[in-house]
Design a protein around this motif. Structure first.
Motif, PDB file in Angstrom:
ATOM      1  N   ASN A  56       0.833  -1.206   0.000  1.00 54.05           N
ATOM      2  CA  ASN A  56       0.000   0.000   0.000  1.00 54.05           C
ATOM      3  C   ASN A  56       0.865   1.253   0.000  1.00 54.05           C
ATOM      4  N   VAL A  57       1.922   1.248   0.784  1.00 53.33           N
ATOM      5  CA  VAL A  57       2.825   2.398   0.811  1.00 53.33           C
ATOM      6  C   VAL A  57       3.504   2.568  -0.548  1.00 53.33           C
ATOM      7  N   LEU A  58       3.979   1.476  -1.123  1.00 52.01           N
ATOM      8  CA  LEU A  58       4.621   1.560  -2.433  1.00 52.01           C
ATOM      9  C   LEU A  58       3.645   2.090  -3.485  1.00 52.01           C
ATOM     10  N   LEU A  59       2.405   1.635  -3.416  1.00 45.46           N
ATOM     11  CA  LEU A  59       1.384   2.108  -4.343  1.00 45.46           C
ATOM     12  C   LEU A  59       1.137   3.597  -4.161  1.00 45.46           C
ATOM     13  N   ALA A  60       1.050   4.040  -2.904  1.00 45.53           N
ATOM     14  CA  ALA A  60       0.811   5.456  -2.642  1.00 45.53           C
ATOM     15  C   ALA A  60       1.946   6.311  -3.196  1.00 45.53           C
ATOM     16  N   PHE A  61       3.174   5.908  -2.932  1.00 45.65           N
ATOM     17  CA  PHE A  61       4.322   6.669  -3.416  1.00 45.65           C
ATOM     18  C   PHE A  61       4.367   6.672  -4.944  1.00 45.65           C
ATOM     19  N   ALA A  62       4.122   5.512  -5.550  1.00 50.48           N
ATOM     20  CA  ALA A  62       4.189   5.420  -7.008  1.00 50.48           C
ATOM     21  C   ALA A  62       3.097   6.241  -7.668  1.00 50.48           C
ATOM     22  N   SER A  63       1.935   6.336  -7.043  1.00 48.96           N
ATOM     23  CA  SER A  63       0.819   7.051  -7.657  1.00 48.96           C
ATOM     24  C   SER A  63       1.098   8.545  -7.803  1.00 48.96           C
ATOM     25  N   VAL A  64       2.015   9.077  -6.992  1.00 53.53           N
ATOM     26  CA  VAL A  64       2.404  10.491  -7.136  1.00 53.53           C
ATOM     27  C   VAL A  64       3.848  10.597  -7.622  1.00 53.53           C
ATOM     28  N   SER A  65       4.366   9.478  -8.159  1.00 53.42           N
ATOM     29  CA  SER A  65       5.728   9.433  -8.728  1.00 53.42           C
ATOM     30  C   SER A  65       6.782   9.872  -7.718  1.00 53.42           C
ATOM     31  N   HIS A  66       6.596   9.475  -6.466  1.00 51.82           N
ATOM     32  CA  HIS A  66       7.583   9.780  -5.428  1.00 51.82           C
ATOM     33  C   HIS A  66       8.482   8.555  -5.265  1.00 51.82           C
ATOM     34  N   HIS A  67       9.649   8.598  -5.865  1.00 55.50           N
ATOM     35  CA  HIS A  67      10.553   7.450  -5.853  1.00 55.50           C
ATOM     36  C   HIS A  67      11.585   7.624  -4.751  1.00 55.50           C
ATOM     37  N   ASP A  68      11.342   6.964  -3.639  1.00 64.05           N
ATOM     38  CA  ASP A  68      12.309   6.954  -2.549  1.00 64.05           C
ATOM     39  C   ASP A  68      13.156   5.698  -2.720  1.00 64.05           C
ATOM     40  N   SER A  69      14.342   5.839  -3.278  1.00 64.42           N
ATOM     41  CA  SER A  69      15.150   4.684  -3.656  1.00 64.42           C
ATOM     42  C   SER A  69      15.480   3.769  -2.481  1.00 64.42           C
ATOM     43  N   PRO A  70      15.896   4.299  -1.308  1.00 66.69           N
ATOM     44  CA  PRO A  70      16.175   3.384  -0.185  1.00 66.69           C
ATOM     45  C   PRO A  70      14.959   2.558   0.218  1.00 66.69           C
ATOM     46  N   LEU A  71      13.773   3.180   0.229  1.00 68.92           N
ATOM     47  CA  LEU A  71      12.569   2.438   0.590  1.00 68.92           C
ATOM     48  C   LEU A  71      12.265   1.358  -0.433  1.00 68.92           C
ATOM     49  N   PHE A  72      12.253   1.699  -1.720  1.00 69.61           N
ATOM     50  CA  PHE A  72      11.933   0.709  -2.735  1.00 69.61           C
ATOM     51  C   PHE A  72      12.983  -0.406  -2.777  1.00 69.61           C
ATOM     52  N   VAL A 108       0.680  -8.852  -5.381  1.00 71.61           N
ATOM     53  CA  VAL A 108       1.610  -9.075  -6.490  1.00 71.61           C
ATOM     54  C   VAL A 108       1.381  -8.044  -7.591  1.00 71.61           C
ATOM     55  N   VAL A 109       0.118  -7.806  -7.908  1.00 74.13           N
ATOM     56  CA  VAL A 109      -0.210  -6.848  -8.970  1.00 74.13           C
ATOM     57  C   VAL A 109       0.237  -5.447  -8.589  1.00 74.13           C
ATOM     58  N   ILE A 110      -0.001  -5.058  -7.356  1.00 75.46           N
ATOM     59  CA  ILE A 110       0.363  -3.698  -6.934  1.00 75.46           C
ATOM     60  C   ILE A 110       1.872  -3.528  -6.927  1.00 75.46           C
ATOM     61  N   ALA A 111       2.594  -4.546  -6.496  1.00 76.67           N
ATOM     62  CA  ALA A 111       4.061  -4.457  -6.551  1.00 76.67           C
ATOM     63  C   ALA A 111       4.525  -4.260  -7.986  1.00 76.67           C
ATOM     64  N   SER A 112       3.910  -4.986  -8.920  1.00 77.91           N
ATOM     65  CA  SER A 112       4.307  -4.841 -10.323  1.00 77.91           C
ATOM     66  C   SER A 112       4.021  -3.435 -10.826  1.00 77.91           C
ATOM     67  N   TYR A 113       2.886  -2.880 -10.447  1.00 78.35           N
ATOM     68  CA  TYR A 113       2.563  -1.515 -10.863  1.00 78.35           C
ATOM     69  C   TYR A 113       3.542  -0.511 -10.268  1.00 78.35           C
ATOM     70  N   ALA A 114       3.791  -0.626  -8.948  1.00 78.39           N
ATOM     71  CA  ALA A 114       4.610   0.372  -8.261  1.00 78.39           C
ATOM     72  C   ALA A 114       6.037   0.406  -8.805  1.00 78.39           C
ATOM     73  N   TYR A 115       6.653  -0.761  -8.963  1.00 74.79           N
ATOM     74  CA  TYR A 115       8.043  -0.782  -9.428  1.00 74.79           C
ATOM     75  C   TYR A 115       8.141  -0.378 -10.900  1.00 74.79           C
ATOM     76  N   SER A 116       7.103  -0.678 -11.679  1.00 75.76           N
ATOM     77  CA  SER A 116       7.105  -0.231 -13.068  1.00 75.76           C
ATOM     78  C   SER A 116       6.931   1.280 -13.155  1.00 75.76           C
ATOM     79  N   ARG A 117       6.067   1.816 -12.314  1.00 72.43           N
ATOM     80  CA  ARG A 117       5.764   3.247 -12.374  1.00 72.43           C
ATOM     81  C   ARG A 117       6.973   4.110 -12.022  1.00 72.43           C
ATOM     82  N   VAL A 118       7.717   3.717 -10.986  1.00 71.59           N
ATOM     83  CA  VAL A 118       8.882   4.523 -10.582  1.00 71.59           C
ATOM     84  C   VAL A 118      10.162   4.049 -11.247  1.00 71.59           C
ATOM     85  N   LYS A 119      10.062   2.959 -12.056  1.00 72.10           N
ATOM     86  CA  LYS A 119      11.192   2.425 -12.824  1.00 72.10           C
ATOM     87  C   LYS A 119      12.366   2.046 -11.920  1.00 72.10           C
ATOM     88  N   HIS A 120      12.047   1.331 -10.849  1.00 78.77           N
ATOM     89  CA  HIS A 120      13.077   0.872  -9.921  1.00 78.77           C
ATOM     90  C   HIS A 120      13.453  -0.560 -10.271  1.00 78.77           C
TER      91      HIS A 120
END
Length: 571
Positions: free
Chosen positions: A397-413, A432-444
């Motif tokens: 949920n946190v990763l999704l929230a950060f990704a939805s506003v394109s906030h890429h905190d590299s240490p957290l991800f 699983v789906v949300i993890a795929s979205y979040a990491y794709s969105r911030v390109k980590h």
């Protein structure tokens, strides 16, 4: 691609996932402090327990582990052999003698007896069904505190009885019934209604129960709470607001009064626990109520105390901060940057500690080791850890929230990737789906996580819809900088199955043409890694696109897609 940039699909992910988290007790910051009450009930209702302890022959045998948890809270559903933690309250016939016996008990003592039964015998659907029958037959016998106690007991074990809820709601909605009820009971009532609505959704009765509550009771509860808002303990008010948030019911008078109560001075906000602060922010965001002064003050206080938030509260706060941003984009983007950094730092530290602790547990002696050998090997004296210390749903949920506003905190991800890879088996299909979205969105880039999630996703593909499948394939096709052909192949095989299933039934593919086009693009990215399979699959995907489009009612699309006429393009 559409699957990563579509605001509609992002909103769907955010909303579905937040429901997973916040219908659970952890999402609300833990159960209310019922330990004192239920022990008091147990002491004063033992005689009544003896009178109703005989279970009817056709009723299930109650389990014996309905004792309170170590923190003194009420029993948690699901720990007593009832798999779903909820039950339907239908079919009261056949328990006449038990109902007659219970109908002779005074209403207040009956509520106490119900809690005492839970403590001593665990959840018994027959007993709860009988109590609900007594309430439904004559709700006017019960005063407000007794009804609140019965509803809270039913909510704690997930027992849903629409007729009992209907009768209790009608009684509590009568003029003057809630007047004089203390604020703790008002907060408990809201909390119990939220849990009952969540259990009803899980059993397919959510719409019916929600309608029963919205008809009168939620409005009456909101107005009464607004009248006595200054009497609430800060955390009780936070729980009540969170309950309304979960119920998606906005009581205007209460929201305005709560804003004044919490921001009149800084003292009320300082009185809130860290979990209470997160609850307040989550409730306002969930209900779409924006008060800049209150949100600014609450977010500043959250930033100051972020290191004291539990993972579930971090999840709530992150979701709230990123959701409320759309109401005041420029101001919130500037004002909340410190909050997001603080939340990321807190969760990163928790993940690191939890991962190290989990690795040490994995290296400890197995349960079969004798106690003397385990002690000699340095095994911990306390109970072994059950599952991950940071719930994976809260984390994603946190990763999704950060990704939805394109906030890429590299240490957290980065730390989250290591933690999720270690706990991939704990992830639900939606996780699983949300993890795929979040990491794709911030390109980590997270190759190890991608590998672990691909293995986890393989047996779950049948549970995913076409948008979910596209998220996974996009991740595997290099959206985050790492290719994973086996994941794309697994998704494409599922899509081909849906195409063939539609053709076999004489209809269009069971997956939409837009999703098939996205999958065809994913195939192009990884085709060189598995040439034989993808070369054969690509034409089949495109034929599926054609079949889906040719079966579409183009005339029905005319009003929204536009048409060409003699005067040019007419939309």
């Amino acid at each position: 691609m559409r699957s990563i940039t579509s605001a509609t699909n992002v909103a769907r992910l955010r909303d579905n996932q937040i429901l997973q988290t916040h219908t659970k007790r952890a999402g609300f910051g833990g159960s209310l402090q019922w330990g004192t009450k239920v022990h008091h009930a147990h002491a004063h209702a033992c005689a009544h327990v003896q009178r109703v302890r005989a279970t009817p022959a056709d009723g299930p045998v109650p389990s014996s582990n309905g004792l309170p948890s170590s923190n003194g809270h009420s029993p948690v559903p699901g720990n007593n052999g009832h798999s779903n933690g909820h039950s339907h309250g239908h079919g009261h016939s056949g328990h006449g003698s038990l109902a007659d016996e219970m109908s002779q008990i005074q209403p207040g003592q009956l509520a106490d007896t119900l809690w005492a039964w839970v403590l001593s015998k665990g959840y018994d659907p027959a007993v709860f069904g009988t109590v609900c029958q007594v309430v439904s037959q004559d709700p006017r016998r019960f005063d407000a505190p007794s009804l609140v106690s019965v509803l809270s007991a039913a909510a704690e074990v997930g027992h849903v009885d629409p007729e009992c809820i209907r009768a209790a709601a009608a009684r509590l909605s009568e003029p003057g019934v809630l007047v004089g009820v203390d604020t703790g009971n008002l907060a408990q009532l809201g909390w119990s209604l939220a849990l009952l609505a969540g259990a009803a959704r899980a059993s397919g009765e959510g719409e019916e129960v929600q309608a029963l509550l919205e008809e009168k009771l939620l409005g009456v509860l909101g107005r009464q709470a607004a009248r006595v808002v200054t009497d609430f303990a800060a955390d009780d008010l936070a729980r009540l607001l969170a309950a309304f948030g979960e119920l998606r019911f906005t009581p205007p008078l209460l929201m305005d009064a709560a804003s004044l109560r919490l921001t009149d001075t800084l003292i009320p906000l300082a009185q809130l626990s860290p979990a209470g602060l997160a609850q307040v922010c989550w409730a306002y965001a969930r209900l779409g109520v924006y008060d800049r002064g209150m949100v600014d003050a609450a977010h500043s206080e959250l930033t100051r105390r972020a290191d004291r938030l539990a993972p579930e509260s971090v999840s709530q706060a992150a979701w709230a901060a990123t959701t409320i941003r759309s109401h005041d984009e420029k101001h919130r983007q500037l004002h909340d940057v410190n909050l997001l950094h603080a939340l990321a730092g807190t969760l990163t530290s928790q993940l690191t500690a939890a991962r190290e602790a989990q690795k040490s547990v994995v290296g400890s002696p197995s349960p079969s080791t004798s106690s003397s050998d385990a002690t000699a090997a340095g095994a911990p004296d306390g109970p072994q850890q059950q599952g991950p210390a940071v719930p994976v749903t809260s984390l994603v949920n946190v990763l999704l929230a950060f990704a939805s506003v394109s906030h890429h905190d590299s240490p957290l991800f980065g730390e989250a990737a290591r933690y999720l890879a270690l706990n991939a088996e704990q992830c639900s299909p939606q996780d699983v789906v949300i993890a795929s979205y979040a990491y794709s969105r911030v390109k980590h880039k997270a190759p190890a996580l991608l590998e672990a999630m691909a293995a986890r996703a393989a047996p779950l593909l049948g549970q995913l819809d076409e948008d979910d499948l596209t998220y996974l394939a996009t991740w595997g096709a290099g959206a985050a900088g790492t290719l994973h052909a086996p994941l794309v192949r697994a998704v494409v095989e599922r899509a081909l199955y849906l195409i063939d299933a539609g053709a076999a039934s004489g209809g269009p593919p069971l997956i939409g043409p837009t999703a098939l086009l996205d999958l065809a693009r994913c195939v192009a990215a990884v085709q060189h890694l598995d040439e034989p399979f993808f070369s054969a699959a690509s034409p089949r995907l495109l034929r599926g696109v054609n079949a889906g489009l040719t079966s579409t009612d183009m005339e029905g699309l005319r009003p929204t897609c536009g048409s060409t006429d003699p005067s040019g393009l007419h939309k």
